[in-house]
Enzyme design. Structure first.
Site, mmCIF file in Angstrom:
data_model
loop_
_atom_site.group_PDB
_atom_site.id
_atom_site.type_symbol
_atom_site.label_atom_id
_atom_site.label_comp_id
_atom_site.label_asym_id
_atom_site.label_seq_id
_atom_site.Cartn_x
_atom_site.Cartn_y
_atom_site.Cartn_z
ATOM 1 N N ASP A 89 0.845 -1.194 0.000
ATOM 2 C CA ASP A 89 0.000 0.000 0.000
ATOM 3 C C ASP A 89 0.882 1.245 0.000
ATOM 4 O O ASP A 89 2.076 1.175 0.339
ATOM 5 C CB ASP A 89 -0.890 -0.023 1.262
ATOM 6 C CG ASP A 89 -2.115 0.874 1.139
ATOM 7 O OD1 ASP A 89 -2.208 1.652 0.168
ATOM 8 O OD2 ASP A 89 -2.986 0.796 2.025
ATOM 9 N N GLY A 90 0.300 2.363 -0.354
ATOM 10 C CA GLY A 90 1.000 3.642 -0.294
ATOM 11 C C GLY A 90 0.871 4.252 1.097
ATOM 12 O O GLY A 90 0.310 3.647 2.010
ATOM 13 N N ALA A 91 1.399 5.457 1.258
ATOM 14 C CA ALA A 91 1.252 6.191 2.526
ATOM 15 C C ALA A 91 1.354 7.676 2.224
ATOM 16 O O ALA A 91 1.857 8.077 1.169
ATOM 17 C CB ALA A 91 2.340 5.774 3.519
ATOM 18 N N LYS A 102 -1.859 7.563 6.967
ATOM 19 C CA LYS A 102 -2.567 7.109 5.780
ATOM 20 C C LYS A 102 -3.994 7.643 5.812
ATOM 21 O O LYS A 102 -4.471 8.094 6.835
ATOM 22 C CB LYS A 102 -2.588 5.576 5.719
ATOM 23 C CG LYS A 102 -1.250 5.002 5.290
ATOM 24 C CD LYS A 102 -1.293 3.507 5.050
ATOM 25 C CE LYS A 102 -2.377 3.013 4.145
ATOM 26 N NZ LYS A 102 -2.383 3.629 2.802
ATOM 27 N N GLY A 103 -4.635 7.572 4.653
ATOM 28 C CA GLY A 103 -6.036 7.991 4.590
ATOM 29 C C GLY A 103 -6.266 9.202 3.713
ATOM 30 O O GLY A 103 -7.388 9.698 3.613
ATOM 31 N N GLY A 104 -5.179 9.659 3.046
ATOM 32 C CA GLY A 104 -5.340 10.769 2.101
ATOM 33 C C GLY A 104 -6.375 10.442 1.035
ATOM 34 O O GLY A 104 -7.069 11.318 0.528
ATOM 35 N N GLY A 105 -6.498 9.162 0.721
ATOM 36 C CA GLY A 105 -7.492 8.717 -0.262
ATOM 37 C C GLY A 105 -8.768 8.201 0.392
ATOM 38 O O GLY A 105 -9.583 7.550 -0.266
ATOM 39 N N GLU A 111 -7.930 -0.171 4.736
ATOM 40 C CA GLU A 111 -6.467 -0.349 4.612
ATOM 41 C C GLU A 111 -5.868 -0.867 5.922
ATOM 42 O O GLU A 111 -5.000 -1.747 5.916
ATOM 43 C CB GLU A 111 -5.805 0.979 4.230
ATOM 44 C CG GLU A 111 -6.106 1.400 2.805
ATOM 45 C CD GLU A 111 -5.608 2.808 2.478
ATOM 46 O OE1 GLU A 111 -5.398 3.068 1.291
ATOM 47 O OE2 GLU A 111 -5.426 3.633 3.386
HETATM 48 C C1 5RP Z 1 -5.450 6.109 0.747
HETATM 49 C C2 5RP Z 1 -4.065 6.156 1.245
HETATM 50 C C3 5RP Z 1 -2.981 6.261 0.206
HETATM 51 O O1 5RP Z 1 -2.172 5.143 0.292
HETATM 52 C C4 5RP Z 1 -2.197 7.508 0.450
HETATM 53 O O2 5RP Z 1 -3.087 8.607 0.445
HETATM 54 C C5 5RP Z 1 -1.102 7.699 -0.612
HETATM 55 O O3 5RP Z 1 -1.701 7.920 -1.850
HETATM 56 P P1 5RP Z 1 -0.848 8.195 -3.157
HETATM 57 O O4 5RP Z 1 -0.116 6.944 -3.464
HETATM 58 O O5 5RP Z 1 -1.879 8.549 -4.205
HETATM 59 O O6 5RP Z 1 0.079 9.346 -2.857
HETATM 60 O O7 5RP Z 1 -3.770 6.098 2.400
HETATM 61 O O8 5RP Z 1 -6.361 6.143 1.808
#
Ligand code: 5RP
Length: 260
Positions: A89-91, A102-105, A111
């Site tokens: 996963d991303g962060a 996390k949680g920007g998306g 997650e």
């Molecule tokens: C989604 C997240 C994403 O992993 C986080 O926001 C990073 O997103 P990106 O890869 O688009 O920078 O936590 O809830």
């Protein structure tokens, strides 16, 4: 084609591609959410098509589920899979202890559930997300819509006694309406600038009844894979205390770029 990718996308792509090396046939894989995780899902799709990799994915959002279907990654629910070999996963931020925001998306709840149900969590990121202290990125907190203003007030009150630099809390909007998560909740973003004690904050936030979960991932991430636009990839393993470097070569003929 690769030459059309921005430097940020190149960094995300190489991190995702390198992280996919951790995935082997027979594995159950948690599929994160966001633009970096989307590269990982595409890379897994490519390995399934080209190498015959046999895996099943557990997506962490409806968006990721949709992408997985598009690129041919078989998916199932966490209830069916029960326990996963690895989640990638991303962060939004990571610190020297590999604590994350996390949680920007807006997908932090699924997650966190999926990452916690995995033997290993691998975070894929670009170097810009590395921080000495978490908090410049607003901390997302998923809250129940019922009484959300009371929950927000309780969070604000809680923050007064904590080691943070700023205490503004805002409801995340989608146009002129509150953003609704996949679990039909709201997100409030905590604009803290600096979080002195992430472990304490994560614990006390979850004591508030209207809070479902917060975006602090503490002691969950095992490895961070940091991509650079020139193809360099740094792998940091918190359990072994090791750091190594690798290089991913762009292949302009790579099928996954044709799908963009
Ligand atoms: C989604 C997240 C994403 O992993 C986080 O926001 C990073 O997103 P990106 O890869 O688009 O920078 O936590 O809830």
């Amino acid at each position: 084609m690769t030459k059309e990718l921005s430097p940020a996308d190149k960094a995300k792509f190489v991190a995702a591609k390198r992280a996919c090396d951790y995935v082997q046939s027979g594995m159950k894989v948690g599929l994160g959410t966001g633009s970096t995780a989307a590269w990982m899902v595409r890379c897994l799709g490519e390995r399934i098509r080209e190498e015959g990799l046999r895996i099943v994915g557990v997506p962490t959002s409806t968006r990721t589920a949709e992408l997985a279907r598009q690129v041919g990654v078989p998916i199932t629910s966490l209830d069916d899979a029960k326990w996963l070999d690895v989640t990638i996963d991303g962060a939004d931020e990571f610190d020297p202890n590999l604590a994350l925001i996390k949680g920007g998306g807006a997908a932090l709840l699924q997650e966190k559930i999926v990452a916690t149900a995995s033997d290993q969590m691998i975070v894929i990121t670009d170097a810009a997300k590395e921080v000495a202290t978490l908090g410049a990125f607003p901390l997302p907190v998923e809250v129940i819509p019922f009484g959300w203003q009371t929950t927000k007030a309780l969070i604000e009150e809680l923050l007064v006694g904590l080691d943070v630099m700023n205490r503004e809390v805002s409801l995340r909007m989608n146009g002129d309406r509150p953003l609704i998560t996949d679990e039909s909740n709201y997100i409030v973003d905590l604009h803290l600038k600096r979080i002195g004690n992430p472990r304490q904050l994560a614990l006390v936030l979850n004591q508030i009844p209207g809070v479902v979960e917060n975006g602090l991932f503490i002691d969950i991430c095992d490895v961070v894979v940091i991509g650079h636009a020139d193809g360099r990839v740094v792998l940091r393993d918190i359990n072994n205390g090791t750091e190594s470097e690798d290089r991913i070569h762009f292949a302009p003929s790579d099928n996954i770029f044709r799908e963009l």
